[in-house]
Design an enzyme around this catalytic site. Sequence first.
Site, PDB file in Angstrom:
ATOM      1  N   ARG A  51       0.809  -1.205   0.017  1.00 53.59           N
ATOM      2  CA  ARG A  51       0.007   0.083  -0.071  1.00 53.59           C
ATOM      3  C   ARG A  51       0.860   1.177   0.135  1.00 53.59           C
ATOM      4  O   ARG A  51       0.612   2.182  -0.730  1.00 53.59           O
ATOM      5  CB  ARG A  51      -0.999   0.025   1.235  1.00 53.59           C
ATOM      6  CG  ARG A  51      -2.371  -0.784   1.003  1.00 53.59           C
ATOM      7  CD  ARG A  51      -2.698  -1.002   2.253  1.00 53.59           C
ATOM      8  NE  ARG A  51      -1.922  -2.224   2.719  1.00 53.59           N
ATOM      9  CZ  ARG A  51      -1.902  -3.470   2.442  1.00 53.59           C
ATOM     10  NH1 ARG A  51      -2.976  -3.907   1.910  1.00 53.59           N
ATOM     11  NH2 ARG A  51      -0.905  -4.345   2.676  1.00 53.59           N
ATOM     12  N   THR A  52       1.562   1.241   0.967  1.00 49.75           N
ATOM     13  CA  THR A  52       2.462   2.683   1.035  1.00 49.75           C
ATOM     14  C   THR A  52       3.216   2.879  -0.186  1.00 49.75           C
ATOM     15  O   THR A  52       2.987   4.190  -0.707  1.00 49.75           O
ATOM     16  CB  THR A  52       3.206   2.544   2.189  1.00 49.75           C
ATOM     17  OG1 THR A  52       2.431   2.288   3.237  1.00 49.75           O
ATOM     18  CG2 THR A  52       4.067   4.110   2.470  1.00 49.75           C
ATOM     19  N   LYS A  80      25.450  -3.054  -1.226  1.00 49.80           N
ATOM     20  CA  LYS A  80      27.101  -3.100  -1.045  1.00 49.80           C
ATOM     21  C   LYS A  80      27.526  -2.442  -0.127  1.00 49.80           C
ATOM     22  O   LYS A  80      28.983  -2.225  -0.144  1.00 49.80           O
ATOM     23  CB  LYS A  80      27.396  -2.338  -2.538  1.00 49.80           C
ATOM     24  CG  LYS A  80      26.721  -2.806  -3.900  1.00 49.80           C
ATOM     25  CD  LYS A  80      27.256  -2.112  -5.034  1.00 49.80           C
ATOM     26  CE  LYS A  80      26.711  -2.470  -6.301  1.00 49.80           C
ATOM     27  NZ  LYS A  80      26.880  -1.378  -7.485  1.00 49.80           N
ATOM     28  N   ARG A 101      11.309   4.147   3.148  1.00 52.42           N
ATOM     29  CA  ARG A 101      10.903   3.241   4.221  1.00 52.42           C
ATOM     30  C   ARG A 101      12.274   2.470   4.560  1.00 52.42           C
ATOM     31  O   ARG A 101      12.863   2.000   3.583  1.00 52.42           O
ATOM     32  CB  ARG A 101       9.868   2.265   3.822  1.00 52.42           C
ATOM     33  CG  ARG A 101       9.777   0.972   4.617  1.00 52.42           C
ATOM     34  CD  ARG A 101       8.319   0.032   4.366  1.00 52.42           C
ATOM     35  NE  ARG A 101       7.300   0.900   4.830  1.00 52.42           N
ATOM     36  CZ  ARG A 101       6.010   0.262   4.845  1.00 52.42           C
ATOM     37  NH1 ARG A 101       5.849  -0.795   4.501  1.00 52.42           N
ATOM     38  NH2 ARG A 101       4.865   1.089   5.089  1.00 52.42           N
ATOM     39  N   HIS A 129       5.123   6.120  11.664  1.00 46.47           N
ATOM     40  CA  HIS A 129       4.501   5.961  10.141  1.00 46.47           C
ATOM     41  C   HIS A 129       3.815   7.077   9.796  1.00 46.47           C
ATOM     42  O   HIS A 129       2.286   7.060   9.709  1.00 46.47           O
ATOM     43  CB  HIS A 129       4.058   4.418  10.018  1.00 46.47           C
ATOM     44  CG  HIS A 129       3.625   4.168   8.527  1.00 46.47           C
ATOM     45  ND1 HIS A 129       3.561   4.888   7.492  1.00 46.47           N
ATOM     46  CD2 HIS A 129       3.265   2.909   8.061  1.00 46.47           C
ATOM     47  CE1 HIS A 129       3.367   4.287   6.359  1.00 46.47           C
ATOM     48  NE2 HIS A 129       3.144   2.935   6.772  1.00 46.47           N
TER      49      HIS A 129
HETATM   50  C1  NCD Z   1       1.860  -0.859   8.313  1.00 44.86           C
HETATM   51  C2  NCD Z   1       3.358  -0.677   8.056  1.00 44.86           C
HETATM   52  O1  NCD Z   1       3.956  -0.952   7.497  1.00 44.86           O
HETATM   53  O2  NCD Z   1       3.809  -0.213   9.290  1.00 44.86           O
HETATM   54  N1  NCD Z   1       1.488  -1.052   6.884  1.00 44.86           N
HETATM   55  C3  NCD Z   1       1.262  -0.066   6.140  1.00 44.86           C
HETATM   56  O3  NCD Z   1       1.998   0.863   5.605  1.00 44.86           O
HETATM   57  N2  NCD Z   1      -0.094   0.139   5.958  1.00 44.86           N
HETATM   58  C4  NCD Z   1       1.429  -1.876   9.095  1.00 44.86           C
HETATM   59  C5  NCD Z   1       1.829  -3.300   8.949  1.00 44.86           C
HETATM   60  O4  NCD Z   1       2.742  -3.507   8.204  1.00 44.86           O
HETATM   61  O5  NCD Z   1       1.381  -4.060   9.894  1.00 44.86           O
END
Ligand code: NCD
Length: 303
Positions: A51-52, A80, A101, A129
């Site tokens: 999703r993100t 590397k 991320r 997040h």
């Molecule tokens: C979450 C995350 O990555 O922290 N997912 C997301 O971005 N919607 C929740 C999860 O991974 O459980």
Amino acid sequence: MRSLIDILELSVEEIDELIATANGIMADPHKYSEKCSGKKLATLFFEPSTRTRLSFEAAMYELGGHVIGFSSANNSSASKGESVADTAKTVSCYADIIAMRHPKEGAPLVAAMNASVPVINAGDGGHNHPTQTLADLITIFKEKGRFNDLTIGFCGDLKFGRTVHSLIQALSRYNNIKFILISPEELRLPDYIIRDTLEKKELKYIETTSLETAMPELDVLYMTRVQRERFFSEEEYLRLKDSYILDTDKLSNAKKDLCIMHPLPRVNEISVSVDDDPRACYFKQVLYGKYMRMALIMKLLGV
Ligand code: NCD
């Protein structure tokens, strides 16, 4: 130039503005379809994501911009031994904005300190997040019509669930919110959030292990997955993974207008039979997240 590493970097007024912009985009997407033409977003994902990452990418495409990036550390020079600082300096030569991320807490902050373009934290380890929180906030606002006077249950892995940490921090700025923290003893909300957010601001909260007893009081129920990748032992994960499973029976004493949320991905913690309940909001949350990311990209790029 401004980044977004922690949700509290956005004021309550700015969050209202982002929600207003997201609503404007939903009402007339065409009006926004060229806002970022000629701009590039880099998605630097050192950890898995559906999703993100895809919502950032869809957001940029829907604004008429372009996307470059990688979806795993193995595909990047991190494999590397390149530092996050050097990656950020490099990508600043190619892109106008970065979404990152990373499994290490603080990595997007290090990137922001070294990049010459805005950096958005798309999840850092078990820490924060903020853009999921933007998706969560617009969902709460659309479903409940307010941020004040709500009883919100957080259920599952409150220790490692970064979306929980950011959302609690964001909600701590509104009035008369009661937090019900539902988790096994081993997965309680970290002490630093209890101390520095809940207790410091004298917010109402209780900790419990029972979803059933909390249920009748809740206006919002935020379910979470047990974060397998952050456990030291697989045995411990297996013991805790099914601590809470929300099913239609457990909803029998819930409010008629409960809003059931989940950042997703879901593993076992919400039975698929709940998906047909009108109170299930987690797929709406996904859609709203894209519009909030569009609003955020425009804000940070100043367009
Ligand atoms: C979450 C995350 O990555 O922290 N997912 C997301 O971005 N919607 C929740 C999860 O991974 O459980």
